[in-house]
Enzyme design. Structure first.
Site, PDB file in Angstrom:
ATOM      1  N   TYR A  63       0.847  -1.190   0.000  1.00  0.00           N
ATOM      2  CA  TYR A  63       0.000   0.000   0.000  1.00  0.00           C
ATOM      3  C   TYR A  63       0.884   1.243   0.000  1.00  0.00           C
ATOM      4  O   TYR A  63       1.464   1.611   1.008  1.00  0.00           O
ATOM      5  CB  TYR A  63      -0.929   0.016   1.211  1.00  0.00           C
ATOM      6  CG  TYR A  63      -1.894  -1.155   1.283  1.00  0.00           C
ATOM      7  CD1 TYR A  63      -2.204  -1.907   0.159  1.00  0.00           C
ATOM      8  CD2 TYR A  63      -2.498  -1.514   2.493  1.00  0.00           C
ATOM      9  CE1 TYR A  63      -3.086  -2.983   0.222  1.00  0.00           C
ATOM     10  CE2 TYR A  63      -3.381  -2.576   2.566  1.00  0.00           C
ATOM     11  CZ  TYR A  63      -3.666  -3.312   1.425  1.00  0.00           C
ATOM     12  OH  TYR A  63      -4.535  -4.380   1.517  1.00  0.00           O
ATOM     13  N   SER A 209     -12.991  -5.453   1.674  1.00  0.00           N
ATOM     14  CA  SER A 209     -14.005  -4.853   0.791  1.00  0.00           C
ATOM     15  C   SER A 209     -15.415  -5.344   1.125  1.00  0.00           C
ATOM     16  O   SER A 209     -16.177  -5.722   0.232  1.00  0.00           O
ATOM     17  CB  SER A 209     -13.684  -5.145  -0.684  1.00  0.00           C
ATOM     18  OG  SER A 209     -12.468  -4.561  -1.060  1.00  0.00           O
ATOM     19  N   LEU A 211     -17.876  -3.707   1.811  1.00  0.00           N
ATOM     20  CA  LEU A 211     -18.862  -2.785   1.237  1.00  0.00           C
ATOM     21  C   LEU A 211     -18.723  -2.692  -0.283  1.00  0.00           C
ATOM     22  O   LEU A 211     -19.156  -1.720  -0.898  1.00  0.00           O
ATOM     23  CB  LEU A 211     -18.717  -1.400   1.880  1.00  0.00           C
ATOM     24  CG  LEU A 211     -19.109  -1.359   3.363  1.00  0.00           C
ATOM     25  CD1 LEU A 211     -18.749  -0.022   3.998  1.00  0.00           C
ATOM     26  CD2 LEU A 211     -20.596  -1.639   3.541  1.00  0.00           C
ATOM     27  N   ARG A 213     -16.126  -2.298  -2.284  1.00  0.00           N
ATOM     28  CA  ARG A 213     -15.231  -1.223  -2.735  1.00  0.00           C
ATOM     29  C   ARG A 213     -15.943   0.138  -2.797  1.00  0.00           C
ATOM     30  O   ARG A 213     -15.682   0.965  -3.655  1.00  0.00           O
ATOM     31  CB  ARG A 213     -14.609  -1.578  -4.085  1.00  0.00           C
ATOM     32  CG  ARG A 213     -13.843  -2.888  -4.007  1.00  0.00           C
ATOM     33  CD  ARG A 213     -13.127  -3.259  -5.267  1.00  0.00           C
ATOM     34  NE  ARG A 213     -12.501  -4.568  -5.099  1.00  0.00           N
ATOM     35  CZ  ARG A 213     -11.335  -4.791  -4.499  1.00  0.00           C
ATOM     36  NH1 ARG A 213     -10.659  -3.770  -4.017  1.00  0.00           N
ATOM     37  NH2 ARG A 213     -10.851  -6.000  -4.377  1.00  0.00           N
ATOM     38  N   GLY A 214     -16.871   0.323  -1.855  1.00  0.00           N
ATOM     39  CA  GLY A 214     -17.592   1.585  -1.763  1.00  0.00           C
ATOM     40  C   GLY A 214     -18.944   1.575  -2.437  1.00  0.00           C
ATOM     41  O   GLY A 214     -19.737   2.507  -2.264  1.00  0.00           O
ATOM     42  N   SER A 217     -21.766   1.755   0.018  1.00  0.00           N
ATOM     43  CA  SER A 217     -21.778   2.933   0.875  1.00  0.00           C
ATOM     44  C   SER A 217     -22.117   4.189   0.070  1.00  0.00           C
ATOM     45  O   SER A 217     -23.095   4.873   0.345  1.00  0.00           O
ATOM     46  CB  SER A 217     -20.438   3.103   1.595  1.00  0.00           C
ATOM     47  OG  SER A 217     -19.363   3.006   0.690  1.00  0.00           O
ATOM     48  N   ALA A 218     -21.352   4.447  -0.978  1.00  0.00           N
ATOM     49  CA  ALA A 218     -21.570   5.664  -1.774  1.00  0.00           C
ATOM     50  C   ALA A 218     -22.551   5.453  -2.918  1.00  0.00           C
ATOM     51  O   ALA A 218     -23.130   6.418  -3.423  1.00  0.00           O
ATOM     52  CB  ALA A 218     -20.237   6.160  -2.323  1.00  0.00           C
ATOM     53  N   GLY A 219     -22.716   4.209  -3.355  1.00  0.00           N
ATOM     54  CA  GLY A 219     -23.622   3.952  -4.466  1.00  0.00           C
ATOM     55  C   GLY A 219     -22.954   4.110  -5.821  1.00  0.00           C
ATOM     56  O   GLY A 219     -21.791   4.507  -5.924  1.00  0.00           O
TER      57      GLY A 219
END
Length: 345
Positions: A63, A209, A211, A213-214, A217-219
């Site tokens: 990372y 992950s 969620l 990879r978002g 959460s963000a849609g």
């Protein structure tokens, strides 16, 4: 708020490691999802997590590379080391834009020594092989990890994205504490073989992950204007040609969340939590608001009927596109060579 929820503790696997019931994935603070975020803000977020009871921090030497481990090392200055459980990984290196997976004993040891230095710690609580080197017998890789445990540099070991056969072979050399794998409402490849194998052997599952990879959460809107350098641009199910169908999944999950009085992210994360007492998801975030929301998922309870309904929204035949940009099922379908074929250099 996170401070209002008591984050439970759990035994991770059967080898004695205790962690918070939910961890914190730190990758996106430094890489993969756009440029590195401001260091002071990320240190503040890590501190908030620890003081809220989320003490299981997940990182890797790849990372950044390296800068995420350095960030965690800085965040833990001033007496926080003994309050947390650090999980880091080795095995992935990039050269000229190409990914190489390495699991030879000298490489394993060199990576461990370098991670200890960057993290500025005396030991790593949980050390994973990030991916499995299909050219090196898993017995050789884990044999070196066993030596690191015996020397006190590593307390517990695990594998990431390994198949059932590899898990069994590794566990026979030294007991594994955890298997890290992608697991969310729309990534359930591991359920058929890997989860039952882990449960038979007393190995915990750490979903990364959780969620999507978002996505949960963000849609879908998040993926319409990703920044340059955001690796999610390359993930098949997040590309424009697949998002139209996949956004229907988000809409259905959102509808159930509204009925439950929680957010879509909390509902999706609660589903992961309720897959078993041996499951410890590690949602990542760079925003305090999202961290608080993720911790709130611990108080969302789902009935068996609601679990089944959620799963139907994102079943294999509904989701469009592979889960990973360069991996697919290659890694979890590949075995390492037999130990008898290995000749130490």
């Amino acid at each position: 708020m996170a401070g209002e929820i008591k984050v439970p503790r759990m035994k991770l696997g059967s080898q004695g490691l205790e962690v918070s019931k939910q961890g914190l994935g730190c990758m996106s603070m430094s890489s993969h999802y756009g440029p590195p975020k401001p260091e002071p803000d990320m240190i503040e977020l890590i501190h908030r997590a620890v003081y809220s009871g989320v003490t299981f921090l997940d990182t890797s030497d790849v990372y950044g590379p390296h800068i995420n481990e350095l960030l965690i090392g800085k965040a833990l200055k001033g007496g926080l080391r003994e309050k947390v459980q650090i999980a880091t990984k080795f095995g992935i290196s990039w050269t000229d834009g190409k990914m190489t997976v390495r699991g030879g004993p000298e490489y394993v040891r060199a990576c461990c020594e370098a991670s200890l230095k960057r993290l500025d710690v005396d030991y790593i609580d949980l050390y994973y092989a990030h991916r499995i080197d299909t050219q090196v017998p898993i017995e050789v890789t884990v044999g070196e990890l066993k030596k690191l445990v015996e020397e006190g540099k590593v307390k517990h070991i695990g594998l990431s994205e390994a198949n059932a056969s590899t898990i069994r072979r590794a566990h026979a050399i030294h007991p594994l504490t955890a298997i890290q794998a992608e697991w969310s409402l729309w990534s359930r490849d591991l359920e058929e073989e890997i989860v039952p194998t882990c449960r038979e052997l007393g190995i915990a599952i750490v979903p990364y992950s959780p969620l999507g990879r978002g996505f949960f959460s963000a849609g879908p809107k998040l993926f319409e204007n990703l920044s340059e350098g955001d690796s999610r641009k390359n993930f098949p199910r997040l590309k424009a040609e697949n998002l139209d169908q996949n956004k229907q999944i988000f809409e259905r999950v959102s509808e159930m969340a509204a009925k439950k009085g929680c957010t879509t992210a909390q509902l999706a994360l609660a589903w992961v939590h309720q897959r078993g007492d041996d499951v410890c998801p590690i949602p990542g975030t760079t925003k305090l608001e999202n961290f608080n929301q993720n911790v709130g998922a611990l108080s969302v309870k789902l009935s068996p009927e609601e679990m089944t309904e959620l799963e139907s929204y994102a079943s294999f035949d509904v989701v469009k596109g592979d889960r990973h940009s360069y991996m697919g099922n290659t890694w979890i379908n590949s075995d390492t060579p037999p130990l008898s074929s290995w000749k130490a250099e």
